[in-house]
Structure formats: structure tokens, C-alpha cells
Write a protein that holds these residues in place. Structure first.
Motif, PDB file in Angstrom:
ATOM      1  N   GLY A  68       0.828  -1.206   0.000  1.00 56.34           N
ATOM      2  CA  GLY A  68       0.000   0.000   0.000  1.00 56.34           C
ATOM      3  C   GLY A  68       0.860   1.251   0.000  1.00 56.34           C
ATOM      4  O   GLY A  68       2.084   1.189   0.068  1.00 56.34           O
ATOM      5  N   ARG A  69       0.191   2.385  -0.075  1.00 54.23           N
ATOM      6  CA  ARG A  69       0.912   3.658  -0.128  1.00 54.23           C
ATOM      7  C   ARG A  69       0.535   4.534   1.059  1.00 54.23           C
ATOM      8  O   ARG A  69      -0.569   4.452   1.571  1.00 54.23           O
ATOM      9  CB  ARG A  69       0.600   4.396  -1.419  1.00 54.23           C
ATOM     10  CG  ARG A  69       1.080   3.645  -2.635  1.00 54.23           C
ATOM     11  CD  ARG A  69       0.808   4.443  -3.867  1.00 54.23           C
ATOM     12  NE  ARG A  69       0.979   3.621  -5.046  1.00 54.23           N
ATOM     13  CZ  ARG A  69       1.420   4.071  -6.191  1.00 54.23           C
ATOM     14  NH1 ARG A  69       1.717   5.332  -6.335  1.00 54.23           N
ATOM     15  NH2 ARG A  69       1.553   3.272  -7.221  1.00 54.23           N
ATOM     16  N   ARG A  70       1.467   5.367   1.462  1.00 53.53           N
ATOM     17  CA  ARG A  70       1.206   6.331   2.532  1.00 53.53           C
ATOM     18  C   ARG A  70       1.416   7.725   1.963  1.00 53.53           C
ATOM     19  O   ARG A  70       2.254   7.942   1.098  1.00 53.53           O
ATOM     20  CB  ARG A  70       2.103   6.086   3.732  1.00 53.53           C
ATOM     21  CG  ARG A  70       3.570   6.313   3.460  1.00 53.53           C
ATOM     22  CD  ARG A  70       4.414   5.880   4.659  1.00 53.53           C
ATOM     23  NE  ARG A  70       5.795   6.227   4.503  1.00 53.53           N
ATOM     24  CZ  ARG A  70       6.657   5.651   3.695  1.00 53.53           C
ATOM     25  NH1 ARG A  70       6.287   4.669   2.915  1.00 53.53           N
ATOM     26  NH2 ARG A  70       7.913   6.038   3.649  1.00 53.53           N
ATOM     27  N   ARG A  71       0.637   8.679   2.446  1.00 52.41           N
ATOM     28  CA  ARG A  71       0.770  10.074   2.023  1.00 52.41           C
ATOM     29  C   ARG A  71       1.630  10.822   3.023  1.00 52.41           C
ATOM     30  O   ARG A  71       1.478  10.642   4.225  1.00 52.41           O
ATOM     31  CB  ARG A  71      -0.600  10.752   1.945  1.00 52.41           C
ATOM     32  CG  ARG A  71      -1.433  10.255   0.814  1.00 52.41           C
ATOM     33  CD  ARG A  71      -2.783  10.967   0.816  1.00 52.41           C
ATOM     34  NE  ARG A  71      -3.646  10.334  -0.152  1.00 52.41           N
ATOM     35  CZ  ARG A  71      -4.148  10.960  -1.194  1.00 52.41           C
ATOM     36  NH1 ARG A  71      -3.925  12.240  -1.371  1.00 52.41           N
ATOM     37  NH2 ARG A  71      -4.899  10.324  -2.047  1.00 52.41           N
ATOM     38  N   LEU A  72       2.487  11.651   2.504  1.00 45.07           N
ATOM     39  CA  LEU A  72       3.304  12.523   3.340  1.00 45.07           C
ATOM     40  C   LEU A  72       3.153  13.938   2.809  1.00 45.07           C
ATOM     41  O   LEU A  72       3.089  14.158   1.608  1.00 45.07           O
ATOM     42  CB  LEU A  72       4.779  12.112   3.275  1.00 45.07           C
ATOM     43  CG  LEU A  72       5.118  10.714   3.773  1.00 45.07           C
ATOM     44  CD1 LEU A  72       6.578  10.400   3.490  1.00 45.07           C
ATOM     45  CD2 LEU A  72       4.842  10.594   5.258  1.00 45.07           C
ATOM     46  N   ALA A  73       3.077  14.905   3.707  1.00 42.49           N
ATOM     47  CA  ALA A  73       2.969  16.299   3.289  1.00 42.49           C
ATOM     48  C   ALA A  73       3.571  17.191   4.365  1.00 42.49           C
ATOM     49  O   ALA A  73       3.560  16.862   5.546  1.00 42.49           O
ATOM     50  CB  ALA A  73       1.512  16.685   3.051  1.00 42.49           C
ATOM     51  N   ALA A  74       4.098  18.317   3.924  1.00 47.57           N
ATOM     52  CA  ALA A  74       4.656  19.313   4.837  1.00 47.57           C
ATOM     53  C   ALA A  74       4.505  20.682   4.186  1.00 47.57           C
ATOM     54  O   ALA A  74       4.604  20.814   2.970  1.00 47.57           O
ATOM     55  CB  ALA A  74       6.128  19.021   5.124  1.00 47.57           C
ATOM     56  N   GLY A  81       3.651  13.872  -1.146  1.00 51.18           N
ATOM     57  CA  GLY A  81       3.975  12.663  -1.880  1.00 51.18           C
ATOM     58  C   GLY A  81       3.177  11.467  -1.419  1.00 51.18           C
ATOM     59  O   GLY A  81       2.550  11.489  -0.354  1.00 51.18           O
ATOM     60  N   ARG A  82       3.191  10.443  -2.244  1.00 54.60           N
ATOM     61  CA  ARG A  82       2.610   9.138  -1.934  1.00 54.60           C
ATOM     62  C   ARG A  82       3.704   8.109  -2.157  1.00 54.60           C
ATOM     63  O   ARG A  82       4.248   8.010  -3.252  1.00 54.60           O
ATOM     64  CB  ARG A  82       1.419   8.834  -2.828  1.00 54.60           C
ATOM     65  CG  ARG A  82       0.192   9.627  -2.470  1.00 54.60           C
ATOM     66  CD  ARG A  82      -0.999   9.191  -3.304  1.00 54.60           C
ATOM     67  NE  ARG A  82      -1.321   7.801  -3.015  1.00 54.60           N
ATOM     68  CZ  ARG A  82      -1.929   6.988  -3.870  1.00 54.60           C
ATOM     69  NH1 ARG A  82      -2.280   7.407  -5.049  1.00 54.60           N
ATOM     70  NH2 ARG A  82      -2.195   5.748  -3.541  1.00 54.60           N
ATOM     71  N   PHE A  83       4.021   7.336  -1.118  1.00 56.19           N
ATOM     72  CA  PHE A  83       5.116   6.381  -1.182  1.00 56.19           C
ATOM     73  C   PHE A  83       4.636   5.006  -0.751  1.00 56.19           C
ATOM     74  O   PHE A  83       3.791   4.882   0.133  1.00 56.19           O
ATOM     75  CB  PHE A  83       6.270   6.822  -0.265  1.00 56.19           C
ATOM     76  CG  PHE A  83       6.866   8.131  -0.670  1.00 56.19           C
ATOM     77  CD1 PHE A  83       7.914   8.170  -1.571  1.00 56.19           C
ATOM     78  CD2 PHE A  83       6.364   9.316  -0.175  1.00 56.19           C
ATOM     79  CE1 PHE A  83       8.453   9.373  -1.962  1.00 56.19           C
ATOM     80  CE2 PHE A  83       6.896  10.531  -0.562  1.00 56.19           C
ATOM     81  CZ  PHE A  83       7.948  10.556  -1.461  1.00 56.19           C
ATOM     82  N   PHE A  84       5.207   3.974  -1.371  1.00 56.78           N
ATOM     83  CA  PHE A  84       4.901   2.616  -0.956  1.00 56.78           C
ATOM     84  C   PHE A  84       5.405   2.408   0.465  1.00 56.78           C
ATOM     85  O   PHE A  84       6.468   2.912   0.840  1.00 56.78           O
ATOM     86  CB  PHE A  84       5.547   1.599  -1.906  1.00 56.78           C
ATOM     87  CG  PHE A  84       4.825   1.499  -3.218  1.00 56.78           C
ATOM     88  CD1 PHE A  84       3.708   0.682  -3.344  1.00 56.78           C
ATOM     89  CD2 PHE A  84       5.249   2.225  -4.309  1.00 56.78           C
ATOM     90  CE1 PHE A  84       3.030   0.600  -4.545  1.00 56.78           C
ATOM     91  CE2 PHE A  84       4.581   2.149  -5.517  1.00 56.78           C
ATOM     92  CZ  PHE A  84       3.460   1.334  -5.633  1.00 56.78           C
ATOM     93  N   ARG A  85       4.651   1.660   1.240  1.00 57.24           N
ATOM     94  CA  ARG A  85       5.049   1.397   2.639  1.00 57.24           C
ATOM     95  C   ARG A  85       6.322   0.566   2.704  1.00 57.24           C
ATOM     96  O   ARG A  85       7.104   0.689   3.633  1.00 57.24           O
ATOM     97  CB  ARG A  85       3.920   0.712   3.388  1.00 57.24           C
ATOM     98  CG  ARG A  85       2.711   1.598   3.550  1.00 57.24           C
ATOM     99  CD  ARG A  85       1.677   0.986   4.479  1.00 57.24           C
ATOM    100  NE  ARG A  85       0.522   1.848   4.571  1.00 57.24           N
ATOM    101  CZ  ARG A  85       0.447   2.959   5.293  1.00 57.24           C
ATOM    102  NH1 ARG A  85       1.488   3.332   5.994  1.00 57.24           N
ATOM    103  NH2 ARG A  85      -0.646   3.678   5.320  1.00 57.24           N
TER     104      ARG A  85
END
Length: 138
Positions: A68-74, A81-85
């Protein structure tokens, strides 16, 4: 110590080399990325003796993502971004310049201890008026 880089462009861009369009492949789901580049022109920047020598590098790398993917933002600095776990990378690398050559073991593709795979937008590319459907950024 040898430092194979793309040199520094007149605009100040460094550590970046344009690859041929067919050197990079992405699977339809975006979970596998491959880079297959041969005899890419770079410079070997040495500290001792100081100087630059024209060189070439070749690499074959594969990144695989899953879980799955996780979202990161700042907000500061601007980043989304969206990155694979889970991700891993494997590959081979070689370099040559006048009087110096090295290569990783082609039979034992190097495995990563850390890898990241996903999509991102950052800095000036993350304007508030732009929506990014892939990474979910503003």
C-alpha cells in the motif's frame, strides 16, 4: 576518492544527468521502476590529486514497492507525496575513466538496506493552485 557526477551546469544544477527516455521504465501500477543506462557521460571529480576527468558510468537498477501507499505532506518546506510502505532496490553499477575502472559483481546484484519508491512534488513545483492527482498534493 572518486566522485562520478554530471558536473555543474551554468545554471548551477548538479548531480543530475539526463538519461535517454527509454532508459527508465515504470510498470502500469507504478510499483516497479527500472533504470538501464549504459556509458552515460559524467566527470570524475577527485580531491587528491584535485581535478576533473571525463568518465562514463553504466547502471541497471530495479526498485519494487508494495504494502500500500502512505501520504506525506509538509508546508515548510513545501512537500507532498505518496510512497509505498515497503520498497527494495537491487542493481549493478560500473564506472570508467582514464586509468580507473570499477564494477559491482554482476552475479550478485547489490541489495538495498533502504529504498523509497513513490511520487512527490516539492518546492516551487508545489504551488497552492496546482492539484496533483497522483500524490494528493495541494
Amino acid at each position: 576518492m572518486h566522485d562520478f557526477t554530471g558536473g555543474i551546469t551554468p545554471a548551477g544544477l548538479f548531480w543530475t544527468v539526463r538519461l535517454a527516455d527509454d532508459a527508465v521504465t515504470v510498470s502500469p501500477r507504478g510499483n516497479i521502476l527500472g533504470v538501464d543506462a549504459h556509458d552515460v557521460a559524467v566527470v570524475d571529480q577527485r580531491a587528491v590529486p584535485a581535478g576533473e576527468t571525463p568518465a562514463t558510468v553504466s547502471l541497471q537498477m530495479t526498485w519494487k514497492g508494495g504494502g500500500g501507499r502512505r501520504r506525506l505532506a509538509a508546508g515548510a518546506p513545501a512537500f507532498a507525496g505518496r510512497f509505498f510502505r515497503h520498497a527494495r532496490a537491487r542493481g549493478t553499477f560500473s564506472g570508467t575513466e582514464d586509468g580507473f575502472t570499477f564494477a559491482s559483481d554482476a552475479l550478485k546484484r547489490a541489495r538495498s538496506t533502504f529504498a523509497e519508491l513513490g511520487t512527490e512534488r516539492n518546492g516551487r513545483f508545489l504551488a497552492a493552485a496546482i492539484q496533483c492527482p497522483r500524490c494528493g498534493g495541494p
